[in-house]
Design an enzyme around this catalytic site. Structure first.
Site, PDB file in Angstrom:
ATOM      1  N   HIS A   1       0.939  -1.183   0.071  1.00  0.00           N
ATOM      2  CA  HIS A   1      -0.102   0.015  -0.078  1.00  0.00           C
ATOM      3  C   HIS A   1       0.853   1.137  -0.220  1.00  0.00           C
ATOM      4  O   HIS A   1       1.373   1.614   1.012  1.00  0.00           O
ATOM      5  CB  HIS A   1      -0.944   0.009   1.277  1.00  0.00           C
ATOM      6  CG  HIS A   1      -1.883  -1.178   1.232  1.00  0.00           C
ATOM      7  ND1 HIS A   1      -1.674  -2.435   1.686  1.00  0.00           N
ATOM      8  CD2 HIS A   1      -3.049  -1.366   0.670  1.00  0.00           C
ATOM      9  CE1 HIS A   1      -2.726  -3.205   1.588  1.00  0.00           C
ATOM     10  NE2 HIS A   1      -3.480  -2.467   1.135  1.00  0.00           N
TER      11      HIS A   1
ATOM     12  N   HIS B   1      -5.022  -5.420  -6.362  1.00  0.00           N
ATOM     13  CA  HIS B   1      -4.844  -7.059  -5.380  1.00  0.00           C
ATOM     14  C   HIS B   1      -6.164  -7.343  -5.056  1.00  0.00           C
ATOM     15  O   HIS B   1      -7.285  -6.526  -5.118  1.00  0.00           O
ATOM     16  CB  HIS B   1      -3.970  -6.654  -4.412  1.00  0.00           C
ATOM     17  CG  HIS B   1      -4.320  -5.561  -3.366  1.00  0.00           C
ATOM     18  ND1 HIS B   1      -3.973  -4.443  -3.949  1.00  0.00           N
ATOM     19  CD2 HIS B   1      -4.870  -5.569  -2.153  1.00  0.00           C
ATOM     20  CE1 HIS B   1      -4.287  -3.447  -2.601  1.00  0.00           C
ATOM     21  NE2 HIS B   1      -4.875  -4.212  -1.821  1.00  0.00           N
TER      22      HIS B   1
ATOM     23  N   CYS C   1     -12.522  -6.018   6.977  1.00  0.00           N
ATOM     24  CA  CYS C   1     -11.961  -6.012   5.641  1.00  0.00           C
ATOM     25  C   CYS C   1     -10.892  -6.828   5.614  1.00  0.00           C
ATOM     26  O   CYS C   1     -10.273  -7.029   6.817  1.00  0.00           O
ATOM     27  CB  CYS C   1     -11.756  -4.807   4.921  1.00  0.00           C
ATOM     28  SG  CYS C   1     -13.216  -3.832   4.951  1.00  0.00           S
TER      29      CYS C   1
ATOM     30  N   HIS D   1      -7.690  -9.248   3.125  1.00  0.00           N
ATOM     31  CA  HIS D   1      -6.979  -9.817   1.821  1.00  0.00           C
ATOM     32  C   HIS D   1      -6.779 -11.323   2.185  1.00  0.00           C
ATOM     33  O   HIS D   1      -5.985 -11.818   2.811  1.00  0.00           O
ATOM     34  CB  HIS D   1      -5.529  -9.210   1.688  1.00  0.00           C
ATOM     35  CG  HIS D   1      -5.581  -7.555   1.720  1.00  0.00           C
ATOM     36  ND1 HIS D   1      -5.582  -6.832   2.969  1.00  0.00           N
ATOM     37  CD2 HIS D   1      -5.671  -6.830   0.837  1.00  0.00           C
ATOM     38  CE1 HIS D   1      -5.737  -5.574   2.595  1.00  0.00           C
ATOM     39  NE2 HIS D   1      -5.538  -5.587   1.246  1.00  0.00           N
TER      40      HIS D   1
ATOM     41  N   GLU E   1      -9.784  -9.638  14.145  1.00  0.00           N
ATOM     42  CA  GLU E   1     -10.308  -8.126  14.368  1.00  0.00           C
ATOM     43  C   GLU E   1     -11.491  -8.101  15.639  1.00  0.00           C
ATOM     44  O   GLU E   1     -11.356  -7.336  16.406  1.00  0.00           O
ATOM     45  CB  GLU E   1     -10.755  -7.438  13.065  1.00  0.00           C
ATOM     46  CG  GLU E   1     -10.009  -7.251  12.222  1.00  0.00           C
ATOM     47  CD  GLU E   1     -10.338  -6.151  11.277  1.00  0.00           C
ATOM     48  OE1 GLU E   1     -11.402  -5.526  11.375  1.00  0.00           O
ATOM     49  OE2 GLU E   1      -9.798  -6.128   9.906  1.00  0.00           O
TER      50      GLU E   1
ATOM     51  N   TYR F   1     -12.805  -1.148  -6.332  1.00  0.00           N
ATOM     52  CA  TYR F   1     -12.835   0.163  -6.172  1.00  0.00           C
ATOM     53  C   TYR F   1     -11.426   0.755  -5.932  1.00  0.00           C
ATOM     54  O   TYR F   1     -10.381  -0.069  -5.956  1.00  0.00           O
ATOM     55  CB  TYR F   1     -13.587   0.477  -4.975  1.00  0.00           C
ATOM     56  CG  TYR F   1     -12.788   0.227  -3.527  1.00  0.00           C
ATOM     57  CD1 TYR F   1     -12.064   1.245  -3.157  1.00  0.00           C
ATOM     58  CD2 TYR F   1     -12.834  -0.933  -3.103  1.00  0.00           C
ATOM     59  CE1 TYR F   1     -11.354   1.007  -1.737  1.00  0.00           C
ATOM     60  CE2 TYR F   1     -12.079  -1.395  -1.915  1.00  0.00           C
ATOM     61  CZ  TYR F   1     -11.467  -0.296  -1.339  1.00  0.00           C
ATOM     62  OH  TYR F   1     -10.507  -0.620  -0.094  1.00  0.00           O
TER      63      TYR F   1
ATOM     64  N   GLU G   1      -5.681   2.931  -2.055  1.00  0.00           N
ATOM     65  CA  GLU G   1      -6.234   1.235  -1.963  1.00  0.00           C
ATOM     66  C   GLU G   1      -6.795   1.190  -3.320  1.00  0.00           C
ATOM     67  O   GLU G   1      -7.489   2.128  -4.157  1.00  0.00           O
ATOM     68  CB  GLU G   1      -7.437   1.340  -1.138  1.00  0.00           C
ATOM     69  CG  GLU G   1      -6.990   0.756   0.327  1.00  0.00           C
ATOM     70  CD  GLU G   1      -6.527  -0.466   0.478  1.00  0.00           C
ATOM     71  OE1 GLU G   1      -6.237  -1.144  -0.592  1.00  0.00           O
ATOM     72  OE2 GLU G   1      -6.417  -1.155   1.664  1.00  0.00           O
TER      73      GLU G   1
ATOM     74  N   GLU H   1      -8.324  -2.388  -5.136  1.00  0.00           N
ATOM     75  CA  GLU H   1      -8.779  -3.487  -4.755  1.00  0.00           C
ATOM     76  C   GLU H   1      -9.840  -4.182  -5.589  1.00  0.00           C
ATOM     77  O   GLU H   1     -10.999  -3.479  -6.006  1.00  0.00           O
ATOM     78  CB  GLU H   1      -9.093  -3.578  -3.404  1.00  0.00           C
ATOM     79  CG  GLU H   1      -8.174  -3.217  -2.215  1.00  0.00           C
ATOM     80  CD  GLU H   1      -8.556  -3.621  -0.662  1.00  0.00           C
ATOM     81  OE1 GLU H   1      -7.593  -3.564   0.102  1.00  0.00           O
ATOM     82  OE2 GLU H   1      -9.828  -3.542  -0.665  1.00  0.00           O
TER      83      GLU H   1
ATOM     84  N   TRP I   1     -14.750   2.668   0.737  1.00  0.00           N
ATOM     85  CA  TRP I   1     -15.612   1.353   0.203  1.00  0.00           C
ATOM     86  C   TRP I   1     -17.006   0.902   0.811  1.00  0.00           C
ATOM     87  O   TRP I   1     -17.824   0.538   0.050  1.00  0.00           O
ATOM     88  CB  TRP I   1     -14.413   0.172   0.429  1.00  0.00           C
ATOM     89  CG  TRP I   1     -14.212  -0.135   1.734  1.00  0.00           C
ATOM     90  CD1 TRP I   1     -14.879  -0.862   2.808  1.00  0.00           C
ATOM     91  CD2 TRP I   1     -13.023   0.431   2.501  1.00  0.00           C
ATOM     92  NE1 TRP I   1     -14.356  -0.939   4.105  1.00  0.00           N
ATOM     93  CE2 TRP I   1     -13.137   0.040   3.912  1.00  0.00           C
ATOM     94  CE3 TRP I   1     -12.025   1.312   2.242  1.00  0.00           C
ATOM     95  CZ2 TRP I   1     -12.297   0.225   4.942  1.00  0.00           C
ATOM     96  CZ3 TRP I   1     -11.043   1.551   3.064  1.00  0.00           C
ATOM     97  CH2 TRP I   1     -11.214   1.017   4.653  1.00  0.00           C
TER      98      TRP I   1
END
Length: 551
Positions: A28, A35, A70, A72, A90, A107, A117, A119, A164
């Site tokens: 980032h 990604h 959120c 990855h 989280e 987005y 970002e 993604e 997002w």
């Protein structure tokens, strides 16, 4: 060291194909490559949705409100496993009823720090399992809110939320997914009842709206700017006009048939297969709009659903604007273009479907056109025989309204051959009942219910089963009236004479008997054990509603 190696993100191209990997902490920057990622919306038993406020120590968008979590997916890690892993990290909880809500969301956004970002970020939804134990390094605070309140908040103050979430929430709302995550939603995705069909229909409406919006945007880049010659603000240029046609009344018979064919063949709502059904059903509604607009031109029908037909509206705009040439020809030409636009959008909707559904779609189109050609040539040739009347009714009405949508639904559910055969038999019988009810309404229907003048089929001399039976039974003045209608010699009183004479001759009762027999045969084709109980119940209800409708 192992954790560092594992904490990689998957780099992708613009089409989402994997290109390689990169460490999450390093990827980032101000020029972040595209990604893979994901977002999760978490609901409680009451249908409330979880909002979390990002910790102030986060590198990007610190302190903003966002969805549950959120993350990855790591290389070779399934999205579902990545969602559960990150949710534990989280918030310390698990998720049940996890479903993919927005499979193609992507987005790009830039934080105040300049970090980007970028993604491909499918959006999931699920139900919380366990008590929240937020990690303070990730989550500063959290709260449960009503879904409608979140939608209103995002629309009013999008900057309060992560970029997002500000994009995802309106998309989720427009989808109106009937997932088991909202108050009153069934926990079994195949639960019966009108609510289940309503969920599919709501998604069809939303997709039609999205396609109309896309058309508006594309049209604005292609058509000359400024006011359109001779076309008034209402209904507006062709895309706006088509949107009005698609949202003005209509029983949505074809999406309903597709829905119950899908359920009867064992399809599950909320699945990717259901997405295919929704797309096919929306395309059927576009195709239906095309057929109605063009039919009105060919039949010279002045009204549709109680309002002036498209070619009549366009002709009047030509007159009001002092246009050159014949107003009637202008109206017909504009209506043809409007219908062509509807057909174009239908094909666009079908394009991403599996090849088996696309091939079936094109067969349906050819069948519809063949039926219309047969109607035109048969009428011009004065055909009055039963075989011709039944063939045209099957091609133009029964098949594309009942049997073909049923089969598209079963194909979306990946039905086996026996299931498709049973649904086809049901569809053929109910298709006849549907076409014959159409015939009755075209002769004796009430204009305030049908949106068409009473006796319109007689006025046009349309070859229907009623006409065939009448030709065999009527004599004297009624036979003379039948010979005149649809010609230059027609008299104003001919239609009323024929309506009375046909009923007195038992033609209407004959059709009612045939309709009842076809409904019974259709229901007999629904075999328990082969088709689902839910689907059989829904199809039986539809058969009765369709066969004895009054509009």
């Amino acid at each position: 060291m192992t954790d560092v190696v594992q904490d990689l993100v998957v780099l992708v191209d613009e089409d989402g194909r994997a290109l390689g990997t990169a460490p999450r902490q390093d990827v980032h920057t101000a020029s972040t490559p595209r990604h893979r990622a994901f977002s999760l919306y978490l609901f409680d038993e009451g249908g409330r949705v979880l909002l979390t406020r990002r910790a102030l120590s986060k590198r990007t968008w610190p302190g903003v409100w966002t969805n549950a979590c959120c993350g990855h997916p790591r290389p070779d890690e399934p999205d579902g496993a990545a969602v559960r892993r990150r949710l534990q990290e989280e918030l310390g909880v698990d998720v049940t009823d996890l479903q993919l809500a927005l499979p193609t969301f992507a987005y790009r956004a830039t934080d105040a720090s300049g970090i980007v970002e970028n993604e491909v970020c499918p959006v999931f939804a699920g139900r919380v399992s366990g008590e929240l134990l937020p990690d303070p390094a990730e989550v500063a605070e959290h709260l449960w809110v009503e879904w409608d309140d979140l939608v209103a908040g995002v629309r009013a103050l999008p900057g309060v939320y992560s970029p997002w979430a500000a994009e995802q929430v309106p998309l989720l709302e427009s989808e109106r997914l009937r997932l088991p995550l909202r108050p009153g939603s069934p926990t079994d995705a195949r639960a019966t009842g009108g609510a289940e069909a309503r969920g599919t229909l709501d998604r069809v409406e939303a997709l039609i709206g999205d396609e109309c919006s896309w058309t508006d945007q594309m049209w604005s880049t292609l058509a000359p700017s400024g006011p359109v010659d001779l076309i008034a603000d209402e209904p507006g240029d062709l895309p706006s006009w088509l949107r009005a046609v698609l949202t003005h009344g209509g029983k949505r018979l074809r999406p309903r048939m597709g829905h119950w064919g899908f359920v009867a063949a064992g399809g599950r709502l909320g699945s990717r297969c259901h997405d295919d059904l929704v797309r096919a059903a929306a395309a059927l509604e576009m195709l239906h709009a095309f057929a109605l607009i063009h039919d009105d031109v060919m039949d010279q029908s002045s009204t549709r659903r109680g309002a002036p037909a498209a070619h009549v509206v366009a002709a009047e705009m030509h007159r009001q604007g002092g246009g050159q040439g014949r107003a009637e020809r202008f109206g017909e030409n504009i209506a043809i273009l409007l219908g062509d636009l509807a057909h174009s959008l239908a094909d666009r909707l079908v394009n991403p479907l599996p090849s088996t559904m696309r091939d079936y779609w094109y067969e349906l189109n050819l069948e519809l056109i063949a039926g219309q050609r047969g109607d035109l040539t048969g009428s011009a040739a004065g055909r009055r025989d039963l075989a011709h009347a039944e063939a045209v009714a099957a091609l133009k009405s029964g098949a594309y309204t009942i049997e073909r949508p049923l089969q598209l639904g079963s194909l979306a559910a990946v039905a086996d051959g026996e299931q498709r055969e049973a649904l086809s038999a049901y569809g053929r019988h109910l298709g006849r009942a549907f076409a014959w009810r159409d015939d009755i309404l075209g002769v004796w229907g009430e204009p305030e219910r049908t949106g068409k003048p009473s006796g319109d089929d007689l006025r046009e001399g349309k070859t229907t089963l009623i006409w065939v039976l009448g030709s065999e039974r009527l004599t004297g003045a009624a036979a003379d009236a039948m010979a005149r209608v649809g010609t230059d010699q027609a008299r104003a009183e001919d239609v009323a004479v024929l309506q009375d004479a046909l009923e007195s001759a038992g033609v209407r009762q004959d059709l009612e008997t045939r309709i009842r027999e076809e409904v019974e045969a259709a229901e007999a084709a629904l075999r328990p054990g082969l088709l689902t109980e839910e689907g059989i119940a829904g199809l039986r209800d539809e058969a009765r509603a369709i066969a004895w409708r009054d509009a």
